[in-house]
Enzyme design. Sequence first.
Site, PDB file in Angstrom:
ATOM      1  N   GLU A   1      -7.426   5.523  12.406  1.00  0.00           N
ATOM      2  CA  GLU A   1      -6.556   4.923  13.250  1.00  0.00           C
ATOM      3  C   GLU A   1      -6.420   6.115  14.174  1.00  0.00           C
ATOM      4  O   GLU A   1      -5.969   5.452  15.166  1.00  0.00           O
ATOM      5  CB  GLU A   1      -5.191   5.277  12.467  1.00  0.00           C
TER       6      GLU A   1
ATOM      7  N   ASP B   1       0.710  -0.974  -0.006  1.00  0.00           N
ATOM      8  CA  ASP B   1       0.028  -0.104   0.179  1.00  0.00           C
ATOM      9  C   ASP B   1       1.373   0.705   0.005  1.00  0.00           C
ATOM     10  O   ASP B   1       1.310   1.280   0.992  1.00  0.00           O
ATOM     11  CB  ASP B   1      -0.679  -0.324   0.682  1.00  0.00           C
TER      12      ASP B   1
END
Length: 285
Positions: free
Chosen positions: A181, A90
């Site tokens: 997150e 990613d």
Amino acid sequence: MRKPVKRKPTVKRKSSRKKSPFSGKFLSIGAFLLFLLFIGIAGYHYREALAYYFSFRSRHELKTTNTTKIEGARIFQVLSKHSSNVFGLDVSEYQGDIHWEEVKTVEDTFQLEFAFIRATAGKDKIDAKFKHNWSKAKENGFVCGAYHYYRPNENSIKQADNFIKTVTLKKGDFPPILDIENLPKTQSIDSLKVGLRRWLTKVENHYGVKPIIYSGESYYKDFLKNEFKGYSFWIANYNFFVEQIKDDWLFWQFTEKATIPGIKGPVDINIYNGTPKMLNYSVLQ
């Protein structure tokens, strides 16, 4: 009647024995021996990976080395244990200019098949490298997925609109991905969950498929696992001693320190929880 006899208080005598000057040394030696034992066990456990690293990798010097040999050995070990799975990376604008034609393997051995690419962040941020990375990754045969970095203190509907305006998904792409997150600074956890649901619902209605949720394992356990049942999860866990993907993780991001030709700096590597054939059922039909 007898007068009570006053007794003198007991005087504690100091021990005449002196502490052995060798006791501290024995403790230090014991701790050192335990440390050597730990290193020995770890070395035996990673013996194949270390052998690979100290032979093959030492003869094949890369232009940019981002990992220490012990980190590289763990990456090799984990990938080896999942040889029947599918591997991917990613990226975002933080990786700079990526030469996708060179991005083929990790640790010179394991084929990379898919790429998660950051598209947007918050209500108005578009990743500066998204269009380039998206088109070039596809040109070089990667199965692609676009993700949105969620900012807890910004309006969730505006964030969903930002992603929808930026990303066009087609057959063969992964479902949209929500990256959460951080904890909110100006709202409660309950309000955060409401916002996440609003983003997920709007994006699902637009693309006609449930998004994937990305987060760290502790965040997943504490706030997401029970509240967002029915969603697939992409989990980050870099624990040195975790070597197997868990059943309830669709993807596992197990390191952020891999070295890949064509990319400057460290790279995240992910494992798909299934075979190449199963991967076909995880993309848009």
